[in-house]
Design a protein around this motif. Sequence first.
Motif, short mmCIF file in Angstrom:
data_model
loop_
_atom_site.label_atom_id
_atom_site.label_comp_id
_atom_site.label_asym_id
_atom_site.label_seq_id
_atom_site.Cartn_x
_atom_site.Cartn_y
_atom_site.Cartn_z
N LEU A 62 15.73 -49.46 -17.99
CA LEU A 62 15.00 -49.17 -19.21
C LEU A 62 16.14 -48.76 -20.26
O LEU A 62 15.64 -48.77 -21.40
N ARG A 63 17.29 -48.55 -20.10
CA ARG A 63 18.40 -48.33 -20.93
C ARG A 63 19.07 -49.64 -21.60
O ARG A 63 19.99 -49.51 -22.23
N THR A 64 18.77 -50.68 -21.18
CA THR A 64 19.43 -52.06 -21.30
C THR A 64 18.67 -52.73 -22.31
O THR A 64 17.03 -52.70 -22.48
N PRO A 65 19.25 -53.39 -23.31
CA PRO A 65 18.48 -54.28 -24.24
C PRO A 65 17.64 -55.50 -23.78
O PRO A 65 16.70 -55.64 -24.24
N GLN A 66 18.16 -55.87 -22.58
CA GLN A 66 17.63 -56.93 -21.89
C GLN A 66 16.10 -56.48 -21.55
O GLN A 66 15.26 -57.51 -21.66
N PHE A 67 15.61 -55.39 -21.11
CA PHE A 67 14.65 -55.09 -20.70
C PHE A 67 13.61 -55.05 -21.62
O PHE A 67 12.50 -55.70 -21.77
N TRP A 68 13.91 -54.59 -22.86
CA TRP A 68 13.17 -54.57 -24.01
C TRP A 68 12.95 -55.97 -24.57
O TRP A 68 11.89 -56.16 -25.18
N LEU A 69 13.93 -56.72 -24.54
CA LEU A 69 13.94 -57.85 -25.17
C LEU A 69 12.80 -58.93 -24.30
O LEU A 69 11.77 -59.41 -24.88
N LEU A 70 12.81 -58.55 -22.79
CA LEU A 70 11.80 -59.28 -22.04
C LEU A 70 10.13 -58.82 -22.15
O LEU A 70 9.29 -59.32 -22.26
N TRP A 71 10.34 -57.59 -22.61
CA TRP A 71 9.23 -56.80 -22.79
C TRP A 71 8.51 -57.35 -24.02
O TRP A 71 7.32 -57.56 -24.09
N VAL A 72 9.36 -57.82 -25.27
CA VAL A 72 8.78 -58.31 -26.53
C VAL A 72 8.23 -59.69 -25.89
O VAL A 72 7.23 -60.21 -26.36
N VAL A 73 9.06 -60.54 -25.08
CA VAL A 73 8.76 -62.01 -24.66
C VAL A 73 7.48 -61.93 -23.92
O VAL A 73 6.57 -62.64 -24.18
N LEU A 74 7.20 -61.03 -22.99
CA LEU A 74 6.06 -60.99 -22.40
C LEU A 74 4.84 -60.52 -23.21
O LEU A 74 3.71 -61.19 -22.91
N CYS A 75 5.09 -59.59 -23.87
CA CYS A 75 4.23 -59.13 -24.80
C CYS A 75 3.43 -60.16 -25.73
O CYS A 75 2.25 -60.42 -25.92
N THR A 76 4.34 -60.98 -26.44
CA THR A 76 3.82 -62.07 -27.42
C THR A 76 3.39 -63.13 -26.72
O THR A 76 2.12 -63.74 -27.13
#
Length: 488
Positions: free
Chosen positions: A247-261
Amino acid sequence: MAPLPVPGVLARSRSVAPPGWSRWLVPPAALAIHLAIGQAYAWSVFKPPLEDSLDLSGTASALPFQLAMVMLGLSAAFGGTLVERNGPRWAMAVSALCFCSGFLISALGAATGQYWLIVLGYGGVGGIGLGIGYISPVSTLLKWFPDRPGMATGIAIMGFGGGALIASPWSTQLLSTFGPGTSGIAQTFLVMGLVYAVFMTLGVLLIRVPADGWRPPGWKAPEGTSGAEGEGAGAPVTHQVSANSALRTPQFWLLWVVLCTNVTAGIGILEKAAPMIRDFFAGSATPISVTAAAGFVGLLSLANMLGRFTWSSTSDLVGRKNIYRLYLGVGMLMYLAISLMGDGSKLLFIACTAVLVSFYGGGFATIPAYLRDLFGTFQVGAIHGRLLTAWSTAGILGPLIVNAIADSAESAGRSGPDLYNLTFTIMIGVLLVGFVANELVRPVNKRHHEPSPEPSPAPEPAAGTGAEGTGTAGTAGARSQQPEEAAQ
């Protein structure tokens, strides 16, 4: 935290596979759960009868589906760690109980004309069953198939996409048999809840987890680390990242955006599939019938299902980042084609929407392997569960964008493709955001890796064996390490 106390037959220790047990029995167990909960993609079949019986708008009739998607993401996020601790059999049992209870509560709501009970049952309670059931077999499959992670998760998760292929015609037939009105809807919900309970129980009883240290016979992890970068696939993951660290990595949140879109762009079509195709060609010489619209839902379900297996398996060959470039980049072209030429050809409209939905399904099936490449298998189930909050967000955004714009356009006196053209333009922008996020994914910084275990000290050589330990004691020491090496 210790595992929750569970009945003996559901305990993780009772589901460890015995020696010689075939790993190919795990995908059917996962399919028994996913084919059932995949009924969610057939919700659009219930929209017209609910709107007619309870005088609901298109936006209001989407509420049970939207809440189900929200609860799916939230229950997956909070339940991911419990699934890891208590095992897939416990998780599948919880999923079956919640999902089928949701149908029974919805049946009561329809029978009494209380729409809020349908929202609560199907969306709230049933949505919890969706989330727990969705993630329950994923980490288990990754452990059983370290040699083919994309294919393994694709097999199971394609069941979720294919659930509507069964549920759409089945729901249509039940609604026709039981008759119009809330009574027919109530009986349909009741029958589906009872049948799914039996079907899901088969998966609960069949699922197994591999014994500690198990590896596929004759398989040795290849050299290299490209998979950890999300570019290649099949490479070993030599690092592990905990769920909290992820949760503290940018990779998790980038993949969150990828999946959400990616989900937002596909779920809006799925949730409104049946009325959308009827609206789009209402003014044509051959309008779409109710039966044909239900067939369209089934076709999209087939595309969803095949996309999950085909595209995720392809990602084992071309890499996760490259396959998401396909989902997001070509997805923009599909929406552009529908906007410019879709109303002139039913075949083009169906083909483009089928491709979009196949990318939607493929994105779901590929994301666990993408997470495995970046974060390892240590707590991939929990990480996957938390990432599915992106699905919750998309489950609100996608249907809201499609239904709100269509309702507004209809109120303004528009019809046909004009109800949806603005939506398609917005979806192109949504996919563009996801494309950029995917390009920014890089390997996880080493500071987030779990510390490697210290190697055990080598045994002291027995007297007289020589400096290299080639005597009896040295041979015994080498033999004692063979089982561990074979397990690697």
